[in-house]
Write a protein that holds these residues in place. Structure first.
Motif, PDB file in Angstrom:
ATOM      1  N   ALA A 245       0.816  -1.216   0.000  1.00 45.60           N
ATOM      2  CA  ALA A 245       0.000   0.000   0.000  1.00 45.60           C
ATOM      3  C   ALA A 245       0.853   1.271   0.000  1.00 45.60           C
ATOM      4  CB  ALA A 245      -0.920  -0.011   1.225  1.00 45.60           C
ATOM      5  N   GLY A 246       2.172   1.120  -0.063  1.00 44.97           N
ATOM      6  CA  GLY A 246       3.053   2.284  -0.115  1.00 44.97           C
ATOM      7  C   GLY A 246       3.233   2.992   1.206  1.00 44.97           C
ATOM      8  N   ARG A 247       2.952   2.313   2.312  1.00 45.17           N
ATOM      9  CA  ARG A 247       2.998   2.985   3.618  1.00 45.17           C
ATOM     10  C   ARG A 247       4.431   3.239   4.107  1.00 45.17           C
ATOM     11  NH1 ARG A 247      -1.874   3.331   6.210  1.00 45.17           N
ATOM     12  NH2 ARG A 247      -3.578   1.933   5.581  1.00 45.17           N
ATOM     13  N   PHE A 248       5.424   2.548   3.539  1.00 41.28           N
ATOM     14  CA  PHE A 248       6.806   2.710   3.992  1.00 41.28           C
ATOM     15  C   PHE A 248       7.643   3.538   3.012  1.00 41.28           C
ATOM     16  CE2 PHE A 248       5.869  -1.765   5.630  1.00 41.28           C
ATOM     17  CZ  PHE A 248       5.513  -1.330   6.895  1.00 41.28           C
ATOM     18  N   ALA A 249       7.000   4.276   2.144  1.00 40.96           N
ATOM     19  CA  ALA A 249       7.711   4.935   1.044  1.00 40.96           C
ATOM     20  C   ALA A 249       8.847   5.828   1.514  1.00 40.96           C
ATOM     21  CB  ALA A 249       6.723   5.743   0.208  1.00 40.96           C
ATOM     22  N   ASP A 250       8.705   6.456   2.682  1.00 44.41           N
ATOM     23  CA  ASP A 250       9.714   7.401   3.157  1.00 44.41           C
ATOM     24  C   ASP A 250      10.675   6.798   4.184  1.00 44.41           C
ATOM     25  OD1 ASP A 250       8.518   9.413   1.621  1.00 44.41           O
ATOM     26  OD2 ASP A 250       7.082   9.877   3.223  1.00 44.41           O
TER      27      ASP A 250
END
Length: 425
Positions: A245-250
């Motif tokens: 879901a892209g929650r760790f992108a940063d």
């Protein structure tokens, strides 16, 4: 032992004066620095030490450190041993020298101790909602660009409190969503829906950054290899879902963390199967009791019993006490008790009797009870015990052993005391 007169915080421990704060040390050492006393290489048994006295085995301590270094490297695990076990910065640094990524801690005071002694990577296995503590963490992160700090979150309310306390912080605080080990377990979100809600709250908090997922598998109800593995697979699945879901992108890297001292073999097996994610994965094990191990609780539960081909930890503690009363043929009493020995999990176990410089097995001797300052011994017909004998006891539960002793001699197998470990509880 660090050298007296050194400039670093570990070195300055050697400059501390021996006095009434420290149990068991030789009376004639009062006024010496700890470094001076260590340099005298006194003998634990005839060098003036008084009973009761707790000692760590130099050889067994080194064995345990090296064994877990090899185990974690072999299984591709990063290692952040739980520092609340010993609260001994000297041991923290030895653990890091033996390959540990950093140190796990539980409450703010423990973090301050670690920071005072230069620990640069800290995993806080708790949700931190204390505003003054959070502001101190923010200040430390601002002052030290190299500091890595990660802590749990397990509630939307907790995220809100953290965000409010951290407003204006120069750097975001890395957090991992804690997954509970099941109903009736300790802390952590109970459901995937709750985990998503907490992650959503983190995404809306500019002071926080979602870095991964974590939990504590020993809290699995009715823990068994199958149940622990099932829970660990749920933890990994949550990390995979969040990553998709892209929650760790940063985040830079994804932290997936578990591992007490009872099931790290299951952690190693399940974490080995973590699939490739969008970022590198820090597979972080947190077992802490290994450093001293023990004679009862962890000796019974250690994963090395299930995988003996991987090695074996060795109990490194021995509590020495002296027989001060032998009122009947079936009773004896020694001068150590609840103030000196852990008793929250199991009673101490008599291992050896020492008389006139000779040791023999403590045959026919059983600890039956503890008073504040006495161990009650039940003695059988084969027990050769006299007033004045020293008895060496094995202990159960490292965490509640370390916290009773602010300065612990480290002795070689021949009795030579070569170091002193300072604890900060």
């Amino acid at each position: 032992m660090p050298h007296a007169g050194g400039s670093g915080p570990l070195d300055r421990l050697a400059d501390e004066r021996v006095d009434h704060r420290f149990k068991g040390l030789p009376p004639d050492a009062a006024g010496l620095t700890v470094g001076e006393l260590a340099g005298q290489r006194r003998d634990l048994f005839d060098g003036g030490f008084t009973t009761p006295v707790l000692a760590l085995s130099a050889e067994r301590l080194e064995h345990n450190l090296a064994l877990m270094e090899a185990y974690t490297a072999r299984h591709g695990l990063a290692f952040a041993p739980h520092g609340k076990t010993s609260m001994a910065p000297q041991l923290f640094h030895r653990q890091i020298e033996h390959g540990a990524w950093g140190i796990t801690l539980a409450v703010p005071h423990q973090v301050w101790v670690a920071r005072a002694f230069g620990i640069g990577r800290i995993f806080l296995a708790n949700e931190l909602v204390d505003a003054p503590a959070l502001r101190r963490i923010a200040a430390d992160l601002a002052a030290d660009p190299g500091l890595r700090f990660v802590c749990y979150v397990d509630s939307v309310r907790g995220v809100e409190l953290m965000d409010a306390a951290l407003r204006g912080a120069a750097r975001p605080v890395d957090v991992v969503v804690e997954l509970a080990a099941g109903e009736g377990a300790r802390t952590g979100v109970r459901t995937r829906a709750q985990a998503r809600a907490v992650a959503d709250a983190v995404a809306g908090a500019p002071t926080l950054r979602l870095a991964g997922v974590a939990g504590y598998e020993a809290q699995v109800p009715g823990a068994s290899p199958e149940r622990v593995r099932e829970w660990l697979e749920r933890l990994v699945a949550l990390a995979v879902e969040f990553d998709g879901a892209g929650r760790f992108a940063d985040a830079g890297e994804i932290v997936v963390s578990a591992g007490g001292s009872e099931w790290f073999d299951a952690v190693a097996a399940v974490f080995a199967a973590i699939p490739d994610l969008s970022l590198p994965v820090l597979k972080l094990l947190r077992s802490g009791a290994y450093v001293s191990h023990d004679d009862v609780h962890y000796s019974r539960l250690t994963p090395f019993n299930r995988v003996p081909e991987e090695g074996a930890l060795e109990p490194a503690f021995r509590l020495w006490a002296q027989v001060v009363s032998r009122p009947t043929a079936t009773e004896a009493f020694v001068n150590a008790g609840k103030r000196d020995a852990p008793h929250d999990l199991d009673l101490p176990v008599a291992r050896v009797v020492r008389r006139d410089g000779t040791e023999r097995p403590a045959a026919g001797i059983e600890v039956s009870a503890l008073s504040d300052q006495h161990l009650w011994l039940r003695t059988g017909a084969d027990a050769d015990v006299e007033v004045g004998d020293w008895i060496g006891f094995g202990l159960s539960h490292p965490c509640t052993t370390f916290d009773k002793w602010p300065l612990i001699p480290v002795a070689r197998a021949d009795g030579t005391v070569v170091d002193y470990i300072r604890t900060f509880f």
